[in-house]
Design a protein around this motif. Sequence first.
Motif, PDB file in Angstrom:
ATOM      1  N   LEU A  77       0.829  -1.209   0.000  1.00 51.43           N
ATOM      2  CA  LEU A  77       0.000   0.000   0.000  1.00 51.43           C
ATOM      3  C   LEU A  77       0.863   1.258   0.000  1.00 51.43           C
ATOM      4  CD1 LEU A  77      -2.851  -1.040   2.454  1.00 51.43           C
ATOM      5  CD2 LEU A  77      -3.024  -0.724  -0.020  1.00 51.43           C
ATOM      6  N   ARG A  78       1.957   1.229   0.773  1.00 54.13           N
ATOM      7  CA  ARG A  78       2.871   2.383   0.784  1.00 54.13           C
ATOM      8  C   ARG A  78       3.465   2.609  -0.598  1.00 54.13           C
ATOM      9  NH1 ARG A  78       4.381   0.834   5.841  1.00 54.13           N
ATOM     10  NH2 ARG A  78       6.000  -0.545   5.064  1.00 54.13           N
ATOM     11  N   GLU A  79       3.897   1.531  -1.236  1.00 51.14           N
ATOM     12  CA  GLU A  79       4.474   1.657  -2.582  1.00 51.14           C
ATOM     13  C   GLU A  79       3.445   2.202  -3.567  1.00 51.14           C
ATOM     14  OE1 GLU A  79       6.097  -2.107  -3.743  1.00 51.14           O
ATOM     15  OE2 GLU A  79       7.993  -1.735  -2.724  1.00 51.14           O
ATOM     16  N   ARG A  80       2.214   1.690  -3.499  1.00 50.54           N
ATOM     17  CA  ARG A  80       1.163   2.179  -4.404  1.00 50.54           C
ATOM     18  C   ARG A  80       0.848   3.643  -4.139  1.00 50.54           C
ATOM     19  NH1 ARG A  80      -3.662  -2.015  -4.441  1.00 50.54           N
ATOM     20  NH2 ARG A  80      -2.389  -3.512  -3.346  1.00 50.54           N
ATOM     21  N   ALA A  81       0.804   4.038  -2.874  1.00 49.46           N
ATOM     22  CA  ALA A  81       0.532   5.435  -2.528  1.00 49.46           C
ATOM     23  C   ALA A  81       1.651   6.337  -3.042  1.00 49.46           C
ATOM     24  CB  ALA A  81       0.369   5.595  -1.011  1.00 49.46           C
ATOM     25  N   ASP A  82       2.890   5.906  -2.878  1.00 46.45           N
ATOM     26  CA  ASP A  82       4.020   6.686  -3.387  1.00 46.45           C
ATOM     27  C   ASP A  82       3.945   6.827  -4.896  1.00 46.45           C
ATOM     28  OD1 ASP A  82       5.031   6.998  -0.842  1.00 46.45           O
ATOM     29  OD2 ASP A  82       6.590   5.446  -1.060  1.00 46.45           O
ATOM     30  N   GLN A  83       3.630   5.735  -5.586  1.00 48.80           N
ATOM     31  CA  GLN A  83       3.540   5.779  -7.042  1.00 48.80           C
ATOM     32  C   GLN A  83       2.392   6.678  -7.492  1.00 48.80           C
ATOM     33  OE1 GLN A  83       5.728   4.447  -9.316  1.00 48.80           O
ATOM     34  NE2 GLN A  83       4.556   5.687 -10.723  1.00 48.80           N
ATOM     35  N   THR A  84       1.261   6.596  -6.805  1.00 46.69           N
ATOM     36  CA  THR A  84       0.117   7.437  -7.147  1.00 46.69           C
ATOM     37  C   THR A  84       0.459   8.909  -6.930  1.00 46.69           C
ATOM     38  OG1 THR A  84      -1.445   5.677  -6.592  1.00 46.69           O
ATOM     39  CG2 THR A  84      -2.312   7.925  -6.609  1.00 46.69           C
ATOM     40  N   ALA A  85       1.121   9.221  -5.823  1.00 46.23           N
ATOM     41  CA  ALA A  85       1.525  10.607  -5.551  1.00 46.23           C
ATOM     42  C   ALA A  85       2.481  11.100  -6.640  1.00 46.23           C
ATOM     43  CB  ALA A  85       2.181  10.710  -4.179  1.00 46.23           C
ATOM     44  N   HIS A  86       3.417  10.257  -7.031  1.00 49.51           N
ATOM     45  CA  HIS A  86       4.360  10.623  -8.096  1.00 49.51           C
ATOM     46  C   HIS A  86       3.627  10.859  -9.407  1.00 49.51           C
ATOM     47  CE1 HIS A  86       7.440   9.839 -11.217  1.00 49.51           C
ATOM     48  NE2 HIS A  86       8.202  10.524 -10.383  1.00 49.51           N
ATOM     49  N   ASP A  87       2.699   9.978  -9.757  1.00 53.89           N
ATOM     50  CA  ASP A  87       1.915  10.130 -10.993  1.00 53.89           C
ATOM     51  C   ASP A  87       1.093  11.416 -10.970  1.00 53.89           C
ATOM     52  OD1 ASP A  87       2.963   7.706 -11.795  1.00 53.89           O
ATOM     53  OD2 ASP A  87       1.107   6.569 -11.451  1.00 53.89           O
ATOM     54  N   LEU A  88       0.458  11.710  -9.831  1.00 57.46           N
ATOM     55  CA  LEU A  88      -0.346  12.926  -9.713  1.00 57.46           C
ATOM     56  C   LEU A  88       0.522  14.177  -9.817  1.00 57.46           C
ATOM     57  CD1 LEU A  88      -2.850  11.898  -6.905  1.00 57.46           C
ATOM     58  CD2 LEU A  88      -3.359  12.267  -9.327  1.00 57.46           C
TER      59      LEU A  88
END
Length: 108
Positions: free
Chosen positions: A44-55
């Motif tokens: 979940l942390r990795e997905r959140a980091d990736q989503t934040a980076h994408d946004l």
Amino acid sequence: MTTVHPMEADTQITRESENDGVADRARKSIQDARHRASETAHDLRERADQTAHDLRDRAEFEYELGKERLGNVSSEAERMVRRNPVLAIAGAVGVGVLVGLAMGNRRR
């Protein structure tokens, strides 16, 4: 001193052994659950980091695109004013009159 019948002793040993087995399985289940929870939290942390980076990337792209479009509109407006200065002044006066009328109606 209490005398324990041999059959009772065997039954007691069997129960203790079964209880130890249940406790071991419970400990193993808890360890497995902790491990799965830790892996899930990591994912979940990795997905959140990736989503934040994408946004963040998308926001930067949209900002640059908006800045470019605003520059194009500004350049086009400037060219239009240079080609038709009288029309531009007349338009500005018209907008000023409309705003003045709207503000005058508000005060009543």
